[in-house]
Design an enzyme around this catalytic site. Structure first.
Site, PDB file in Angstrom:
ATOM      1  N   HIS A 278      20.630  57.134  27.297  1.00 20.35           N
ATOM      2  CA  HIS A 278      19.283  57.078  27.861  1.00 20.35           C
ATOM      3  C   HIS A 278      18.337  57.996  27.052  1.00 20.35           C
ATOM      4  O   HIS A 278      17.252  57.582  26.625  1.00 20.35           O
ATOM      5  CB  HIS A 278      19.334  57.510  29.338  1.00 20.35           C
ATOM      6  N   GLU A 279      18.771  59.225  26.807  1.00 24.25           N
ATOM      7  CA  GLU A 279      17.934  60.173  26.048  1.00 24.25           C
ATOM      8  C   GLU A 279      17.726  59.690  24.616  1.00 24.25           C
ATOM      9  O   GLU A 279      16.669  59.870  24.028  1.00 24.25           O
ATOM     10  CB  GLU A 279      18.555  61.577  26.037  1.00 24.25           C
TER      11      GLU A 279
HETATM   12 ZN   LIG Z   1      14.368  59.689  30.469  1.00 23.45          ZN
END
Ligand SMILES: [Zn+2]
Length: 423
Positions: A278-279
């Protein structure tokens, strides 16, 4: 007239506070829509009764504090002007020194000090609340240390900005907002560049990942996303909080992905990989740069409106607020007040774009890791550890949520799971 205006402002604030108390505690319905009952986004399937009750209670109080804090600042600046404190600060500054720059520094220290005192009770309540609910594990001394760093960092920043700002106002009464904005571009970029290496380390310790086995897995993932390996960091947060987090920060060669050690301690490797993916999406899709561009665009409009509103207020209520000329430093509380109001008014838009990026990051992460079970349970753990509301009230979502609600995030993942199970 002055007294009347003061009473109206305080009354207005109290009514506003009561409205939000009523809205958050009595009106808003945070139950799940029936079609989500029993789904993986339903908190009663993954929280126990006590956690459910605590998360509702904690979120309600936090939301109320959020809505009370910002307008409280406006009230403070308004009263500072109305009762002549701004004028007094300036007089004190002029009596202490004959150097212009030193006068600004002294004026600013008085204003910052009183603003800090006034807002301290709300910050302290917020801190002790998160201690009561066992989110924060920070000692009062350590919290106070962070507060002091905050205070001086803010003071230092404004000490650079304010003299330039008022110098520009004097040089160009009609265009200062434009020149100010132009100067803010390199300043913002420079601060963003320094953030991860100079500012963040004032508060916490950062280091490369300690768990080498996990690091190899993350680096393999980073390789897939074409992210250079030296940009992943761990930060020591476990002696301060039980909450989980990870984020992307910095620009240029200082850009990095940071994982809180609490996240590393509480999640399994496959859950961490989902969070990492996600990051990585934020990193790969350069969301920070879009964020800066959006921020600059909004601040151009914001500064222009501040210029217009300040002049209008000075013309209309200059006597009552003791501002004869907006180019005088005495108008600074008005500048802060108007800026803060405009930022608050713009927050539904900035939050909306942020939620859009977060949704993209979730989708990217699940496509990358293809493990919905790990993804869903990581969000469930995130909800538990932060006692967050799965389905927040509308106004909370609009003004406060930079991320989609857990209801939206988990149901998206559940849809993915169902779609891919059938194949
Ligand atoms: Zn985020």
């Amino acid at each position: 007239m002055v007294r009347k205006m003061g009473v109206y402002a305080v009354l207005g604030y109290i009514l506003y506070g009561l409205f939000f108390y009523w809205y958050l505690f009595y009106f808003a319905n945070t139950n799940l829509p029936f079609e989500y009952e029993g789904s993986k986004a339903d908190p009663s399937t993954f929280l126990n009764g006590r956690e459910l009750m605590l998360s509702e209670e904690y979120s309600k109080i936090r939301n109320l504090l959020f809505f009370l804090s910002t307008p409280f600042e406006w009230l403070f600046y308004f009263l500072i002007l109305l009762f002549g404190f701004s004028k007094a600060f300036k007089n004190w500054a002029e009596n202490s020194s004959k150097y212009k720059l030193l006068q600004t520094a002294i004026y600013l220290i008085w204003l910052s000090f009183f603003a800090y005192l006034a807002t301290f009770p709300l910050s302290y309540i917020s801190f002790s609340l998160s201690k009561t609910y066992n989110i924060s594990t920070q000692s009062f001394a350590s919290w106070m240390k962070d507060e002091l760093i905050d205070f001086w960092l803010n003071y230092g920043t404004w000490l650079i900005i304010v003299p330039v700002l008022y110098w520009l106002m004097k040089k160009s009464q009609k265009r200062w907002w434009l020149y100010g904005w132009l100067l803010s571009i390199p300043f913002t970029l420079f601060m963003m560049f320094l953030q991860p290496v100079v500012i963040d380390p004032l508060y916490h310790d950062f280091y490369p990942l300690k768990n080498k086995e996990l690091e190899i897995k993350i680096l393999t993932l980073a390789d897939k996303a074409e992210i250079p390996a030296q940009h992943v960091f761990e930060v020591n947060m476990s002696d301060e909080t039980n909450a989980l987090n990870a984020y992307v920060t910095g620009i240029g060669s200082n850009a990095r992905i940071v994982l809180w050690d609490t996240t590393l301690n509480k999640l399994t490797d496959s859950q961490i990989l989902f969070i990492m993916a996600h990051e990585m999406c934020h990193y790969v899709e350069k969301h920070i740069y879009f964020g800066i561009a959006g921020y600059l665009l909004i601040s151009l409009l914001g500064l222009y409106l501040t210029y217009r509103i300040m002049n209008w207020v000075a013309k209309r209520w200059g006597n009552e607020l003791k501002i004869s000329d907006t180019r005088d430093i005495r108008s600074l509380p008005l500048f802060f007040m108007v800026l803060s109001m405009l930022l608050f008014a713009a927050s539904p838009i900035t939050n909306f774009t942020s939620r859009y990026q977060e949704t993209r990051a979730d989708k990217y992460a699940i496509e990358m890791t293809k493990n919905p079970e790990a993804a869903i349970t990581s969000f469930q753990e995130l909800t538990r550890s932060g006692l967050s509301q799965v389905n927040p009230p509308l106004l909370v979502k609009v003004f406060r949520y930079t991320h989609p609600s857990m209801l939206d995030r988990i149901s998206m993942l559940e849809d993915y799971e169902i779609k891919h199970r059938k194949k």
